[in-house]
Design a protein around this motif. Structure first.
Motif, mmCIF file in Angstrom:
data_model
loop_
_atom_site.group_PDB
_atom_site.id
_atom_site.type_symbol
_atom_site.label_atom_id
_atom_site.label_comp_id
_atom_site.label_asym_id
_atom_site.label_seq_id
_atom_site.Cartn_x
_atom_site.Cartn_y
_atom_site.Cartn_z
ATOM 1 N N GLY A 1 0.804 -1.221 0.000
ATOM 2 C CA GLY A 1 0.000 0.000 0.000
ATOM 3 C C GLY A 1 0.837 1.271 0.000
ATOM 4 O O GLY A 1 0.296 2.377 -0.036
ATOM 5 N N LYS A 2 2.145 1.142 0.022
ATOM 6 C CA LYS A 2 3.036 2.305 0.022
ATOM 7 C C LYS A 2 3.191 2.846 -1.395
ATOM 8 O O LYS A 2 3.067 2.098 -2.366
ATOM 9 N N PRO A 3 3.483 4.143 -1.518
ATOM 10 C CA PRO A 3 3.803 4.671 -2.844
ATOM 11 C C PRO A 3 5.017 3.930 -3.412
ATOM 12 O O PRO A 3 5.926 3.538 -2.661
ATOM 13 N N ILE A 4 5.016 3.752 -4.725
ATOM 14 C CA ILE A 4 6.096 3.030 -5.397
ATOM 15 C C ILE A 4 6.621 3.879 -6.538
ATOM 16 O O ILE A 4 5.864 4.298 -7.417
ATOM 17 N N LEU A 5 7.936 4.130 -6.504
ATOM 18 C CA LEU A 5 8.612 4.802 -7.601
ATOM 19 C C LEU A 5 9.129 3.712 -8.521
ATOM 20 O O LEU A 5 9.960 2.897 -8.108
ATOM 21 N N LEU A 6 8.630 3.684 -9.741
ATOM 22 C CA LEU A 6 8.960 2.643 -10.709
ATOM 23 C C LEU A 6 9.854 3.218 -11.794
ATOM 24 O O LEU A 6 9.417 4.009 -12.622
ATOM 25 N N LYS A 7 11.118 2.809 -11.754
ATOM 26 C CA LYS A 7 12.051 3.276 -12.768
ATOM 27 C C LYS A 7 11.865 2.478 -14.057
ATOM 28 O O LYS A 7 11.554 1.286 -14.022
ATOM 29 N N ARG A 8 12.068 3.166 -15.158
ATOM 30 C CA ARG A 8 11.991 2.498 -16.459
ATOM 31 C C ARG A 8 13.232 1.645 -16.654
ATOM 32 O O ARG A 8 14.350 2.070 -16.367
ATOM 33 N N GLY A 9 13.018 0.438 -17.131
ATOM 34 C CA GLY A 9 14.141 -0.456 -17.397
ATOM 35 C C GLY A 9 15.035 0.075 -18.494
ATOM 36 O O GLY A 9 14.584 0.799 -19.385
ATOM 37 N N MET A 10 16.297 -0.304 -18.445
ATOM 38 C CA MET A 10 17.281 0.235 -19.389
ATOM 39 C C MET A 10 17.017 -0.141 -20.845
ATOM 40 O O MET A 10 17.545 0.498 -21.746
ATOM 41 N N ALA A 11 16.189 -1.139 -21.072
ATOM 42 C CA ALA A 11 15.851 -1.533 -22.435
ATOM 43 C C ALA A 11 14.341 -1.648 -22.628
ATOM 44 O O ALA A 11 13.878 -2.260 -23.580
ATOM 45 N N SER A 12 13.574 -1.044 -21.720
ATOM 46 C CA SER A 12 12.114 -1.161 -21.780
ATOM 47 C C SER A 12 11.504 -0.148 -22.728
ATOM 48 O O SER A 12 11.853 1.040 -22.704
#
Length: 173
Positions: A104-115
């Motif tokens: 339930g916590k906020p999530i910072l989702l980084k973009r994958g290096m090849a996504s």
């Protein structure tokens, strides 16, 4: 939001936290766990790093963001972190995304290096469909043919993500 790439020791973190607060930031970023390409490089302090992040929060009042690398670590990282970070190397680790969503916590989702942008947004959907809409997208650069720099920041992806979703988009330069 600012702070060291990795939490290395108490003095380093507390000095950095004080500087982050003095600069006006509200969130301290520091890696307790650090995924590295080489197994011989510093991998972070783990739970000791989490303890130091909690100490920095006590002393400064800053919120804490740190990366979670594994499903088995989600619970104890969530005990300390106000925001969970899913790094570029784990952007498509779907079981980790699901476990992180359940906190339930906020999530910072980084973009994958090849996504592709679509893959990044679908990774965010894994979090959302498991009951957590508190997702922050983070463009951090992708791998290109350029060898002079590690990642090439894809500013156009920020515009696409803002057009395609209602989620906030951050940039990690």
């Amino acid at each position: 939001m600012a702070g060291p790439c990795s939490v290395e020791n108490e003095d380093q973190l507390l000095c950095t936290a004080a500087a982050v607060k003095a600069a006006g930031a509200k969130v301290l970023r520091g890696g307790a766990y650090k995924p590295r390409t080489s197994p011989y490089e510093f991998q972070g302090l783990g739970r000791e790093g989490l303890r130091l992040l909690a100490l920095a929060r006590e002393q400064t009042g800053l919120k804490i963001i740190t990366e979670v690398l594994s499903e088995r670590d989600v619970e104890h990282v969530a005990e300390v972190a106000d925001i969970l970070q899913i790094g570029a190397r784990n952007g498509q680790n779907f079981q980790l995304l699901i476990e992180a969503a359940r906190t339930g916590k906020p999530i910072l989702l980084k973009r994958g290096m090849a996504s592709l942008v679509d893959e990044w947004l679908l990774a965010a959907e894994y979090i959302c469909v498991h009951g957590n809409s508190k997702v922050i997208l983070c463009e951090r650069g992708i791998r290109t043919f350029e060898h002079a720099c590690r990642n090439t920041l894809d500013i156009s992806a920020v515009a696409v993500a803002k057009k395609e979703t209602h989620l906030p988009v951050f940039v990690d330069p």
